[in-house]
Design a protein around this motif. Structure first.
Motif, PDB file in Angstrom:
ATOM      1  N   LEU A   1       0.822  -1.204   0.000  1.00 25.72           N
ATOM      2  CA  LEU A   1       0.000   0.000   0.000  1.00 25.72           C
ATOM      3  C   LEU A   1       0.860   1.258   0.000  1.00 25.72           C
ATOM      4  O   LEU A   1       0.355   2.359  -0.230  1.00 25.72           O
ATOM      5  CB  LEU A   1      -0.940   0.002   1.203  1.00 25.72           C
ATOM      6  N   ASP A   2       2.134   1.108   0.260  1.00 26.63           N
ATOM      7  CA  ASP A   2       3.084   2.210   0.236  1.00 26.63           C
ATOM      8  C   ASP A   2       4.474   1.600   0.061  1.00 26.63           C
ATOM      9  O   ASP A   2       4.629   0.373   0.077  1.00 26.63           O
ATOM     10  CB  ASP A   2       3.000   3.027   1.531  1.00 26.63           C
ATOM     11  N   SER A   3       5.469   2.435  -0.118  1.00 20.54           N
ATOM     12  CA  SER A   3       6.854   1.978  -0.243  1.00 20.54           C
ATOM     13  C   SER A   3       7.753   3.052   0.357  1.00 20.54           C
ATOM     14  O   SER A   3       7.310   4.177   0.590  1.00 20.54           O
ATOM     15  CB  SER A   3       7.207   1.725  -1.717  1.00 20.54           C
ATOM     16  N   PRO A   4       9.012   2.730   0.643  1.00 18.91           N
ATOM     17  CA  PRO A   4       9.890   3.710   1.302  1.00 18.91           C
ATOM     18  C   PRO A   4       9.974   5.052   0.588  1.00 18.91           C
ATOM     19  O   PRO A   4      10.036   6.102   1.230  1.00 18.91           O
ATOM     20  CB  PRO A   4      11.239   2.986   1.324  1.00 18.91           C
ATOM     21  N   ASP A   5       9.968   5.048  -0.758  1.00 20.24           N
ATOM     22  CA  ASP A   5      10.019   6.317  -1.487  1.00 20.24           C
ATOM     23  C   ASP A   5       8.622   6.783  -1.903  1.00 20.24           C
ATOM     24  O   ASP A   5       8.482   7.798  -2.588  1.00 20.24           O
ATOM     25  CB  ASP A   5      10.919   6.213  -2.716  1.00 20.24           C
ATOM     26  N   HIS A   6       7.594   6.014  -1.491  1.00 22.70           N
ATOM     27  CA  HIS A   6       6.183   6.336  -1.760  1.00 22.70           C
ATOM     28  C   HIS A   6       5.848   6.313  -3.251  1.00 22.70           C
ATOM     29  O   HIS A   6       4.802   6.814  -3.662  1.00 22.70           O
ATOM     30  CB  HIS A   6       5.812   7.695  -1.148  1.00 22.70           C
ATOM     31  N   LYS A   7       6.708   5.688  -4.037  1.00 18.28           N
ATOM     32  CA  LYS A   7       6.493   5.631  -5.488  1.00 18.28           C
ATOM     33  C   LYS A   7       6.734   4.249  -6.078  1.00 18.28           C
ATOM     34  O   LYS A   7       6.056   3.852  -7.021  1.00 18.28           O
ATOM     35  CB  LYS A   7       7.412   6.637  -6.196  1.00 18.28           C
ATOM     36  N   SER A   8       7.728   3.503  -5.559  1.00 21.31           N
ATOM     37  CA  SER A   8       8.186   2.296  -6.240  1.00 21.31           C
ATOM     38  C   SER A   8       7.179   1.152  -6.205  1.00 21.31           C
ATOM     39  O   SER A   8       7.348   0.174  -6.939  1.00 21.31           O
ATOM     40  CB  SER A   8       9.528   1.835  -5.666  1.00 21.31           C
ATOM     41  N   HIS A   9       6.129   1.230  -5.384  1.00 18.43           N
ATOM     42  CA  HIS A   9       5.081   0.205  -5.415  1.00 18.43           C
ATOM     43  C   HIS A   9       4.117   0.426  -6.577  1.00 18.43           C
ATOM     44  O   HIS A   9       3.263  -0.408  -6.849  1.00 18.43           O
ATOM     45  CB  HIS A   9       4.311   0.168  -4.092  1.00 18.43           C
ATOM     46  N   MET A  10       4.289   1.567  -7.276  1.00 18.73           N
ATOM     47  CA  MET A  10       3.469   1.906  -8.424  1.00 18.73           C
ATOM     48  C   MET A  10       4.361   2.132  -9.637  1.00 18.73           C
ATOM     49  O   MET A  10       5.565   2.386  -9.510  1.00 18.73           O
ATOM     50  CB  MET A  10       2.659   3.182  -8.153  1.00 18.73           C
ATOM     51  N   ALA A  11       3.763   2.038 -10.834  1.00 14.73           N
ATOM     52  CA  ALA A  11       4.517   2.279 -12.067  1.00 14.73           C
ATOM     53  C   ALA A  11       3.574   2.798 -13.137  1.00 14.73           C
ATOM     54  O   ALA A  11       2.355   2.562 -13.084  1.00 14.73           O
ATOM     55  CB  ALA A  11       5.208   1.007 -12.545  1.00 14.73           C
ATOM     56  N   TYR A  12       4.142   3.490 -14.108  1.00 17.60           N
ATOM     57  CA  TYR A  12       3.385   3.927 -15.277  1.00 17.60           C
ATOM     58  C   TYR A  12       3.417   2.821 -16.326  1.00 17.60           C
ATOM     59  O   TYR A  12       4.382   2.057 -16.407  1.00 17.60           O
ATOM     60  CB  TYR A  12       3.968   5.220 -15.843  1.00 17.60           C
ATOM     61  N   PRO A  13       2.371   2.695 -17.143  1.00 15.75           N
ATOM     62  CA  PRO A  13       2.357   1.653 -18.171  1.00 15.75           C
ATOM     63  C   PRO A  13       3.381   1.924 -19.271  1.00 15.75           C
ATOM     64  O   PRO A  13       3.799   3.066 -19.480  1.00 15.75           O
ATOM     65  CB  PRO A  13       0.925   1.711 -18.713  1.00 15.75           C
TER      66      PRO A  13
END
Length: 399
Positions: free
Chosen positions: A313-325
């Motif tokens: 639901l989150d990651s240390p940098d608050h971004k790496s658990h998500m990605a753009y297609p």
């Protein structure tokens, strides 16, 4: 009421418009296994299929969501097809009327042109052509549904609520540790916010069911804070292939995302946001502030990533658990497609951009934070009824 026009064998690529059946609720008389569910026949993915038990008869029914005008049905059979079948429609899912039938089905891809008005449509397979069950790669229904617009979208209008130097994602539990933020939606957001506190609070969003919190660095004009008067948060299916849209999953409760780069020192690839002028398209867009003519407004667009790793639901940098297609597909590291959040803010300022700054710095440091607190049933309904079937919905989650 119903006129059958033709039944044709056609190539696999039969239409460019998305079927009105795509992503809709589907049920079946039986399934061969959990991997061949009824939903697989309306998911827009030619690599998945519905397969029945090895017996006659079998059926597959699709709820189109409302009464629609049906113009064509395309059946993309797997090797296990039906030699005798009929297509039936119903206003209520109980009383069925046959609109097409054949006893000489040959499998492959078959297109049936017809005219019918109904909410439900059913393939009723009377006789199998093989010793297996009956199986469809895709059951595609084409037609029109009133004034429906074929855009995968729902939205929330969430005005400004308050300003605080807090950030419950980047600096949780540390009030005053952040630069100044402008908050929208949930009225309670502060450094100590959690999923539980957001769900226990209220929202100024339309719809009020959206208890999520959205925030951005505060904009200053001549040193005075300025809050946007237009604040719309769009949830979209765009950016990925239709077959991916049909698989989009609800944003998980408690998901936290940061988009953009608050620490940018110059416009670069990490500058996700764009600045432009409302009603002044000739000005063009930029990664930094633009000079908007008198009578117009400065506006900011920011797209959040729409591919999730399916775990965090989150990651240390608050971004790496998500990605753009990439190329219309979610990368293998982030295989779960979710709605793309697009943040659109309109500020009542214009003129010399040298007058403007963000609490985080220059215009290219614009970023957005999102803390998802949509009630799960409300998010699921909107993904099911708006995103997957590619239908433009309003704030109420209805077309």
């Amino acid at each position: 009421m119903i006129l059958l026009v033709a039944a044709l064998a056609v190539p696999a690529q039969v239409a460019s418009a998305a079927p009105i059946s795509q992503g809709r609720s589907a049920t079946a008389s039986s399934v061969e296994s959990a991997a061949t569910s009824a939903a697989a026949a309306v998911d827009g993915d030619p690599g998945t299929r519905w397969s029945s038990a090895f017996a006659d008869p079998q059926w597959l029914s699709v709820d189109l969501g409302s009464s629609v005008t049906i113009a064509r049905v395309v059946l993309n059979w797997e090797a296990a097809y039906a030699s005798a079948y009929r297509l039936e429609v119903s206003p209520n899912g109980t009383t069925w009327t046959s609109v097409y039938s054949t006893t000489t089905g040959a499998g492959g891809v078959q297109s049936v042109d017809l005219t019918a008005t109904a909410r439900y449509i059913r393939l009723y397979a009377e006789r199998r052509a093989t010793s297996w069950g009956v199986s469809l790669w895709e059951f595609q229904v084409y037609g029109t549904a009133g004034n429906i617009v074929r855009v995968a979208e729902f939205l929330a209008d969430c005005p400004f609520t308050h300003r605080l130097p807090d950030d419950p994602i980047v600096f949780p539990g540390l009030p005053g540790a952040s630069h100044m933020h402008s908050f929208f939606g949930n009225r309670s957001t502060n450094a100590h916010s959690t999923v539980a506190t957001l769900l226990a609070s209220t929202s100024n969003c339309d719809p009020a069911e959206d208890l999520s919190s959205y925030w951005v660095p505060t904009l200053y004009a001549d040193g005075v804070p300025v809050e946007p008067t237009g604040t719309t948060f769009y949830y979209l299916g765009e950016g990925v292939a239709d077959s991916v849209i049909a698989r989009i999953q609800p944003l998980p409760l408690g998901l936290r995302i940061v988009a953009g780069n608050a620490k940018a020192t110059a416009p670069d690839d990490t500058t996700i946001s764009r600045w432009s002028c409302l009603h002044a398209g000739h000005v063009g867009s930029s990664k930094d502030f633009v000079n908007c003519p008198a009578g117009t407004m400065l506006e900011s667009y920011l797209d959040f990533p729409q591919c999730w790793n399916g775990r965090d639901l989150d990651s240390p940098d608050h971004k790496s658990h998500m990605a753009y297609p990439v190329g219309g597909q979610c990368p293998s590291t982030h295989p779960v497609p979710v709605p793309k959040l697009r943040q659109v803010l309109r500020y009542p300022v214009n003129g010399d951009p040298a007058r403007f700054r963000l609490a985080s710095g220059a215009g290219f440091t614009m970023h957005g934070d999102f803390f998802n607190a949509w009630p799960e049933a409300e998010m699921e309904r909107r993904v099911r009824d708006c995103i997957r079937p590619i239908i433009k919905c309003g704030a109420n989650g209805r077309p």
